[in-house]
Design an enzyme around this catalytic site. Structure first.
Site, PDB file in Angstrom:
ATOM      1  N   CYS A 115     -64.626  10.468  -4.044  1.00 45.69           N
ATOM      2  CA  CYS A 115     -64.606  11.562  -3.406  1.00 45.69           C
ATOM      3  C   CYS A 115     -63.409  12.510  -3.264  1.00 45.69           C
ATOM      4  O   CYS A 115     -62.286  12.091  -3.234  1.00 45.69           O
ATOM      5  CB  CYS A 115     -64.742  10.907  -1.750  1.00 45.69           C
TER       6      CYS A 115
ATOM      7  N   CYS B  95       0.926  -1.274  -0.026  1.00 45.01           N
ATOM      8  CA  CYS B  95       0.033   0.002  -0.029  1.00 45.01           C
ATOM      9  C   CYS B  95       0.978   1.153   0.218  1.00 45.01           C
ATOM     10  O   CYS B  95       1.598   1.564   0.856  1.00 45.01           O
ATOM     11  CB  CYS B  95      -0.902  -0.052   1.291  1.00 45.01           C
TER      12      CYS B  95
END
Length: 591
Positions: free
Chosen positions: A541, A102
């Site tokens: 409604c 790394c």
């Protein structure tokens, strides 16, 4: 072979370096990668695992412009060090091994090279990586890859991939418990998380006689899952790592290491195999768990007890035989003993501590007080999104109360999906919350507020924080009149018309101060309700529908969730009005 100009200039830019020698030229592989063989020299004395000169390959991937450096199969390092991928041999047709060191700074993991000082130009980037490699090999040779004050990093294991993964819960308070059991072993139950891919949770630790020995605090979902896999656990005093920094690669290497710390793996497998055969549950391979104390920071005292896992412990069953030996229990024990000393490769599994504060490391400083229980009144669009945020932020105990059912029309803004349609909103939301995090404990109350049932009312009183997401004055009245049994933190969240803004009222009192809340709300200059701009859902409604998009609801759920967290950290009476300006910016007004 034509070599891209930037790759060619990368070589010329490093030509003549006293510690780097190019042992070949750039080569384009069949998979599209470009590779360059090099030799790197130490500037410090060599060590047992790092020679004065080592061979490497610089690998460039054109599609992503990424650079990776791998140790060469011939003349490269064969061991694994800190800050390095497991150094496996890799494919037989590859000239390099897989143990790339790394070399990036930590911020590079976030995809912003400008944050870590890494150059953008390819030739400069390759030169930068080579300089980092020289620093890395020197540190590896001198044992300075990991120094005091840096975050602790576990070794990479042979055969280890992202999944399967085994989760466990262990807090700092468990170190003393497990440290007192070093060298001992027992059994563990593992449950597979539903619909997840190869993801398991350790739901129980048991002694050799299968008696539970420690209470594991899981959320409602994980606690309800039946075990699907059995494991053996062995408690150790320290991480089982071989120099320079790798897990044992074979059973014999593992057995030798354990013997050096006073643990006989052969004896454990013999006894475990015999116990399984007596219990007549001896068919499936086992997982082997090793536990040990660790510290998050190198050099500090241990702060957690961690577990790692090996897959595929295949103990003898009652039908096992060995050529040249009589089929008997003694022969089966001989077979189990031989497994501990075999040269076959180990397969290590990824493990993770799912303790609440470990799980929410990514939450940053916006986590909330997880020890407090939150009652959500109203499981509508705003309430469902707020509840999801709070669970992800750290609230593990939550109650949801709502008497309504979820309709398809709700889905345009609601956190739930089609599978919840027709179900009670509170019940469906609680179930969804328990699926979000392994420590979530959400309970549903299929009732309006205040509840008529006295038992439900008693359960509501057990929560510490009351979050109202109904936008109803009637609920404010009910919260004021309800007997809470002590001081509570109240948070009322209400979106204004068309979700233009959000009203937030907080107070820490024994009863909700409805008069103050209503007066402050009414004093705010919010957009008036305009029924001419209302939406009509369905035919029949006439029924006006509150106009707001899912984006609006999610925006205000984020603001509201942060307001809940702020109130939990600093409980006081306050009223705030958040609104969107014409250019999309957010404005906050104290009321």
């Amino acid at each position: 072979m034509f070599v891209p100009e930037l790759l060619g200039s990368a070589i010329s830019g490093v030509a003549g370096h006293p510690r780097i020698e190019f042992t070949g030229s750039w080569t384009r592989r069949a998979d599209g990668l470009w590779s360059l063989p090099i030799r790197a020299r130490l500037s410090v004395p060599e060590s047992a695992w790092m020679s004065a000169e080592t061979n490497w390959f610089v690998v460039f991937e054109p599609s992503s412009s990424s650079v990776t450096i791998f140790p060469a199969r011939d003349g490269g390092i064969a061991s694994t060090f800190q800050h390095q991928s497991f150094n496996d041999e890799g494919a037989s047709n590859s000239p390099w091994r897989l143990g790339n060191p790394c070399l990036q700074r930590q911020a590079a993991a976030f995809g912003r090279s400008s944050w870590c000082g890494q150059p953008d130009e390819i030739d400069e980037k390759i030169a930068w990586y080579l300089e980092r490699l020289l620093l890395w090999i020197d540190a590896a040779a001198t044992g300075e890859l990991a120094v005091a004050g840096e975050p602790f990093e576990l070794p990479a294991g042979p055969g280890q991939t992202g999944f399967p993964v085994i989760g466990f819960v262990n807090s700092k308070y468990d170190i003393e418990f497990w440290s007192a059991r070093k060298g001992t072993w027992g059994w563990a139950d593992l449950a597979k998380l539903p619909r997840a891919v190869a993801t398991y949770a350790v739901t129980s630790f048991r002694d050799r006689n299968l008696k539970p020995i420690i209470d594991l605090k899981w959320g409602a979902l994980v606690s309800s899952i039946s075990p699907s896999t059995t494991a053996l656990w062995i408690a150790l005093e320290q991480l089982p790592v071989l120099a320079p920094w790798e897990f044992p690669r074979t059973w014999s290497a593992l057995s030798s290491y354990l013997k050096s710390v006073g643990v006989g793996l052969e004896d454990v497998l013999i006894q475990a195999g015999a116990d399984r055969r007596v219990r007549k549950k001896d068919n499936d391979p086992l997982i082997l768990l090793f536990g040990f104390p660790i510290s998050h920071i190198i050099g500090e005292a241990p702060s957690r007890y961690h577990w790692i896992a090996v897959d595929g412990v295949d103990l003898s069953n009652r039908r096992a035989q060995k050529n040249g030996f009589r089929a008997s229990e003694k022969t089966r024990q001989l077979i189990d003993r031989s497994r501990a000393t075999s040269t076959s490769a180990l397969t290590w599994l990824r493990t993770a501590n799912w303790e609440p504060e470990e799980l929410r490391t990514r939450s940053g400083n916006d986590s909330v007080v997880s020890s407090q229980g939150v009652l959500l009144i109203g499981a509508g669009s705003l309430g469902s999104a707020v509840a999801e945020n709070l669970v992800r932020m750290g609230i593990t105990r939550m109650g949801v109360i709502d008497a309504d059912r979820l309709d398809v029309g709700n889905l345009t803004r609601h956190a739930l999906g089609l599978d919840a349609v027709g179900h009670n909103k509170a019940k469906a939301l609680a179930s969804a919350l328990n699926l979000i995090m392994p420590d979530a404990n959400a309970a549903a109350f299929e009732s309006s507020f205040p509840p008529i049932d006295g038992d439900v009312a008693d359960q509501l009183r057990a929560f510490d924080v009351i979050v109202d997401c109904t936008g109803s004055d009637a609920i404010l009245d009910a919260m004021s009149e309800f007997e809470w049994g002590g001081e509570k933190l109240f948070v009322s969240l209400a979106m204004t018309w068309k979700a233009e803004g959000l009203l937030v009222f907080t107070a820490s009192e024994s009863a909700f101060p409805k008069i103050d809340a209503k007066e402050r709300f009414s004093s705010v200059d919010v957009p008036p309700t305009d029924l001419q701009d209302a939406r009509i859902e369905g035919v029949g409604c006439w029924h006006p529908v509150f106009p707001a998009s899912a984006a609006d609801v999610r925006l205000w759920s984020a603001v509201g969730s942060k307001a809940v967290g702020r109130a939990m950290r600093s409980p006081e009476r306050r009223c705030e009005y958040f609104r969107q300006t014409e250019d999309g910016a957010l404005e906050r007004i104290d009321v």
